[in-house]
Design a protein around this motif. Structure first.
Motif, PDB file in Angstrom:
ATOM      1  N   ARG A  90       0.901  -1.239  -0.016  1.00 28.03           N
ATOM      2  CA  ARG A  90       0.019  -0.021   0.002  1.00 28.03           C
ATOM      3  C   ARG A  90       0.988   1.169  -0.051  1.00 28.03           C
ATOM      4  O   ARG A  90       1.970   1.186   0.288  1.00 28.03           O
ATOM      5  N   PRO A  91       0.331   2.362  -0.247  1.00 24.19           N
ATOM      6  CA  PRO A  91       0.987   3.561  -0.237  1.00 24.19           C
ATOM      7  C   PRO A  91       1.590   3.991   1.259  1.00 24.19           C
ATOM      8  O   PRO A  91       0.990   3.610   2.215  1.00 24.19           O
ATOM      9  N   VAL A  92       2.834   4.496   1.356  1.00 24.28           N
ATOM     10  CA  VAL A  92       3.061   4.995   2.587  1.00 24.28           C
ATOM     11  C   VAL A  92       3.570   6.452   2.432  1.00 24.28           C
ATOM     12  O   VAL A  92       3.804   6.839   1.320  1.00 24.28           O
ATOM     13  N   LEU A  93       3.517   7.248   3.542  1.00 18.39           N
ATOM     14  CA  LEU A  93       3.833   8.560   3.597  1.00 18.39           C
ATOM     15  C   LEU A  93       5.085   8.795   3.976  1.00 18.39           C
ATOM     16  O   LEU A  93       5.752   8.094   4.778  1.00 18.39           O
ATOM     17  N   PHE A  94       5.936   9.469   3.089  1.00 20.13           N
ATOM     18  CA  PHE A  94       7.318   9.704   3.385  1.00 20.13           C
ATOM     19  C   PHE A  94       7.660  10.053   4.650  1.00 20.13           C
ATOM     20  O   PHE A  94       8.726   9.800   5.117  1.00 20.13           O
ATOM     21  N   ASP A  95       7.077  11.297   5.236  1.00 23.11           N
ATOM     22  CA  ASP A  95       7.643  11.538   6.320  1.00 23.11           C
ATOM     23  C   ASP A  95       7.345  10.738   7.504  1.00 23.11           C
ATOM     24  O   ASP A  95       8.167  10.779   8.547  1.00 23.11           O
ATOM     25  N   GLN A  96       6.486   9.794   7.233  1.00 22.66           N
ATOM     26  CA  GLN A  96       6.408   8.672   8.369  1.00 22.66           C
ATOM     27  C   GLN A  96       7.668   7.839   8.228  1.00 22.66           C
ATOM     28  O   GLN A  96       8.372   7.262   9.295  1.00 22.66           O
ATOM     29  N   VAL A  97       8.012   7.258   7.247  1.00 24.91           N
ATOM     30  CA  VAL A  97       9.432   6.676   6.903  1.00 24.91           C
ATOM     31  C   VAL A  97      10.412   7.390   7.591  1.00 24.91           C
ATOM     32  O   VAL A  97      11.247   6.779   8.335  1.00 24.91           O
ATOM     33  N   LEU A  98      10.440   8.565   7.217  1.00 24.62           N
ATOM     34  CA  LEU A  98      11.760   9.415   7.542  1.00 24.62           C
ATOM     35  C   LEU A  98      11.914   9.472   8.884  1.00 24.62           C
ATOM     36  O   LEU A  98      12.878   9.544   9.496  1.00 24.62           O
ATOM     37  N   ASP A  99      10.489   9.670   9.715  1.00 25.73           N
ATOM     38  CA  ASP A  99      10.702   9.628  11.100  1.00 25.73           C
ATOM     39  C   ASP A  99      10.718   8.546  11.989  1.00 25.73           C
ATOM     40  O   ASP A  99      10.771   8.612  13.203  1.00 25.73           O
ATOM     41  N   GLY A 100      10.553   7.201  11.208  1.00 25.13           N
ATOM     42  CA  GLY A 100      10.706   5.936  11.828  1.00 25.13           C
ATOM     43  C   GLY A 100       9.558   5.250  12.324  1.00 25.13           C
ATOM     44  O   GLY A 100       9.658   4.377  12.789  1.00 25.13           O
ATOM     45  N   VAL A 101       8.296   5.558  11.741  1.00 21.20           N
ATOM     46  CA  VAL A 101       7.316   4.894  12.067  1.00 21.20           C
ATOM     47  C   VAL A 101       7.262   3.530  11.494  1.00 21.20           C
ATOM     48  O   VAL A 101       6.704   2.753  12.158  1.00 21.20           O
ATOM     49  N   HIS A 102       7.993   3.438  10.575  1.00 21.26           N
ATOM     50  CA  HIS A 102       7.907   1.927   9.758  1.00 21.26           C
ATOM     51  C   HIS A 102       9.358   1.600  10.112  1.00 21.26           C
ATOM     52  O   HIS A 102       9.757   0.502   9.262  1.00 21.26           O
ATOM     53  N   ASP A 103      10.077   1.727  10.755  1.00 16.36           N
ATOM     54  CA  ASP A 103      11.649   1.107  11.114  1.00 16.36           C
ATOM     55  C   ASP A 103      11.444  -0.283  11.502  1.00 16.36           C
ATOM     56  O   ASP A 103      12.406  -0.906  11.217  1.00 16.36           O
ATOM     57  N   ASP A 104      10.043  -0.817  11.987  1.00 12.29           N
ATOM     58  CA  ASP A 104      10.103  -2.394  12.273  1.00 12.29           C
ATOM     59  C   ASP A 104       9.418  -3.204  11.064  1.00 12.29           C
ATOM     60  O   ASP A 104       9.697  -4.321  11.237  1.00 12.29           O
ATOM     61  N   VAL A 105       9.452  -2.672   9.856  1.00 15.25           N
ATOM     62  CA  VAL A 105       9.021  -3.194   8.701  1.00 15.25           C
ATOM     63  C   VAL A 105      10.389  -4.045   8.389  1.00 15.25           C
ATOM     64  O   VAL A 105      11.222  -3.222   7.770  1.00 15.25           O
ATOM     65  N   GLN A 106      10.290  -5.255   7.826  1.00 17.34           N
ATOM     66  CA  GLN A 106      11.431  -6.020   7.253  1.00 17.34           C
ATOM     67  C   GLN A 106      11.043  -6.328   5.919  1.00 17.34           C
ATOM     68  O   GLN A 106       9.922  -6.951   5.818  1.00 17.34           O
ATOM     69  N   PRO A 107      12.011  -5.701   4.933  1.00 19.46           N
ATOM     70  CA  PRO A 107      11.456  -5.830   3.542  1.00 19.46           C
ATOM     71  C   PRO A 107      11.501  -7.193   3.156  1.00 19.46           C
ATOM     72  O   PRO A 107      12.115  -7.961   3.653  1.00 19.46           O
ATOM     73  N   VAL A 108      10.218  -7.455   2.357  1.00 17.74           N
ATOM     74  CA  VAL A 108      10.092  -8.598   1.751  1.00 17.74           C
ATOM     75  C   VAL A 108       9.877  -8.383   0.299  1.00 17.74           C
ATOM     76  O   VAL A 108       9.201  -7.598  -0.361  1.00 17.74           O
ATOM     77  N   VAL A 109      10.834  -9.375  -0.503  1.00 15.40           N
ATOM     78  CA  VAL A 109      10.697  -9.131  -2.138  1.00 15.40           C
ATOM     79  C   VAL A 109      10.200 -10.253  -2.598  1.00 15.40           C
ATOM     80  O   VAL A 109      10.406 -11.359  -2.273  1.00 15.40           O
ATOM     81  N   SER A 110       9.121  -9.778  -3.637  1.00 13.32           N
ATOM     82  CA  SER A 110       8.265 -11.196  -4.151  1.00 13.32           C
ATOM     83  C   SER A 110       9.158 -11.884  -5.117  1.00 13.32           C
ATOM     84  O   SER A 110      10.247 -11.368  -5.721  1.00 13.32           O
ATOM     85  N   THR A 111       8.767 -13.161  -5.467  1.00 12.29           N
ATOM     86  CA  THR A 111       9.644 -13.831  -6.471  1.00 12.29           C
ATOM     87  C   THR A 111       8.671 -14.339  -7.409  1.00 12.29           C
ATOM     88  O   THR A 111       7.457 -14.257  -6.975  1.00 12.29           O
ATOM     89  N   GLN A 112       8.660 -15.132  -8.544  1.00 11.86           N
ATOM     90  CA  GLN A 112       7.997 -15.476  -9.368  1.00 11.86           C
ATOM     91  C   GLN A 112       6.993 -16.626  -8.699  1.00 11.86           C
ATOM     92  O   GLN A 112       5.895 -16.571  -8.889  1.00 11.86           O
TER      93      GLN A 112
END
Length: 382
Positions: A344-366
């Motif tokens: 989903r869309p995320v607000l940049f300022d929230q990312v910059l300020d650390g709101v989503h620091d606990d999100v572990q990136p997941v990359v999709s595969t085929q």
């Protein structure tokens, strides 16, 4: 000023060698120390430098042995902040390779340290040499002066190719811990930074990432994102290391009174309805798209940024690319990964300020895409 500026290079690999080539061309810069945990890497790079610098396994040892005015950090991305902090504690100026770090929390904390160091008169810069390309300088000036009108959109594309051997060449490549990401974080961050230099930081980011052409890596080799900016402009970011055989980068900038196209770091197109200017009016012939590019173009790019760094030291001013700029670029990359992971869309300022620091990136595969499509089909049928 004519005083020599003594430089220590931390990381004697490929990138450190490129920095050395640029430094050796500058009359004010002198390499006095190399730092790398691998003695052979130090020895190989030192053999290219006259007079040969001293070689050390740690930055602390180099700082104790030599008078160092400037430290260039060229280590794997996950090791940047620690060396940068040690540099500033020692009272030396700083140039750190992109990205600022792989960890946004670490980079966020370090940006405050760098800001305090700037107050003490230290120059703290992040490598983004393409900001100093003549074509980029000309387009940025035109946009800033309003010659393109209100900026409405941008299309930024990096269709590059990296074979499997590239990722297999070092254990840290393609890992979240040391590479910080894939096509966006490692290669595409230059384009991200150029986009921010033209449009400012985004407001909102939507993205998809995938690993589609490589094995034995954790990160993405393809990403597509849309970004919304405060002025209402929209941008598309495409970053890939899965586009064989690899094509030049391209950046299109559009406004209500004109447009500009940067292609392979040269100016391909420019139009301003207000001034009547074309590309040939903005840059020299060698900076127009299609003109032969010098074989040492990569070195020249770094040399331009080193010149800005020397000028900033002499003039006691801020450099053209500050740590604060590096933080914004890293936060934009992080926003791409967070948006792709959350779906989903995320607000940049929230990312910059650390709101989503606990999100572990997941990359999709085929495989995960096929699973998702199957689930969606079953839900529709139900």
């Amino acid at each position: 000023m004519t005083d020599l500026i003594n430089v220590a290079i931390v990381g004697s690999g490929i990138i450190g060698g490129n920095h050395a080539d640029a430094i050796l061309r500058h009359p004010r810069l002198r390499i006095v120390a190399l730092v790398d945990a691998v003695d052979a890497a130090n020895a190989a790079l030192a053999a290219r430098i006259d007079p040969p610098p001293s070689c050390h396994r740690t930055l602390g040892a180099a700082l104790a042995a030599e008078r160092v005015d400037l430290v260039a950090i060229c280590t794997p991305s996950g090791l940047h902040v620690e060396a940068a902090e040690e540099t500033l504690r020692a009272g030396a100026h700083l140039l750190v390779e992109k990205p600022l770090d792989v960890s946004l929390p670490k980079a966020r904390a370090f940006a405050k340290v760098a800001a305090e160091a700037e107050q003490r008169g230290l120059v703290c810069a992040v490598v983004s040499q393409h900001r100093f390309d003549p074509a980029m300088v000309a387009v940025r000036r035109a946009a800033r002066e309003g010659r393109l009108g209100r900026l409405t959109s941008a299309v930024v594309s990096m269709p590059w190719w990296r074979d499997q051997a590239y990722y297999d060449s070092a254990d840290w490549r393609g890992t979240w811990e040391f590479d910080g990401g894939g096509a966006v974080a490692n290669q595409g961050i230059h384009l991200v930074d150029q986009m921010l230099a033209l449009l400012g930081p985004p407001v909102e980011v939507t993205a998809r990432t995938t690993r589609i052409a490589h094995e034995r890596i954790e990160v993405e080799d393809l990403a597509v994102a849309t970004l919304r900016f405060a002025g209402g402009a929209l941008a598309v970011l495409h970053a890939s290391t899965s586009a064989h055989p690899g094509l030049p980068v391209r950046l299109q900038l559009h406004g209500t009174r004109g447009s500009a196209v940067l292609h392979d770091d040269q100016l391909e197109y420019f139009h301003s309805a207000d001034t009547g200017e074309t590309a040939a009016d903005l840059v020299a012939a060698e900076d127009l798209y299609g003109a032969p590019k010098p074989a040492d173009g990569f070195v020249l790019g770094h040399l331009r940024q080193y010149q800005d760094l020397v000028d900033a030291i002499d003039e006691r001013r801020l450099p053209g690319v500050r740590v604060a700029d590096g933080l914004l670029a890293l936060a934009t990359v992080r926003a791409v990964y967070v948006a792709a992971t959350l779906g989903r869309p995320v607000l940049f300022d929230q990312v910059l300020d650390g709101v989503h620091d606990d999100v572990q990136p997941v990359v999709s595969t085929q495989q995960t895409q096929q699973t998702q499509q199957t689930q969606e089909t079953q839900e529709v049928q139900a």
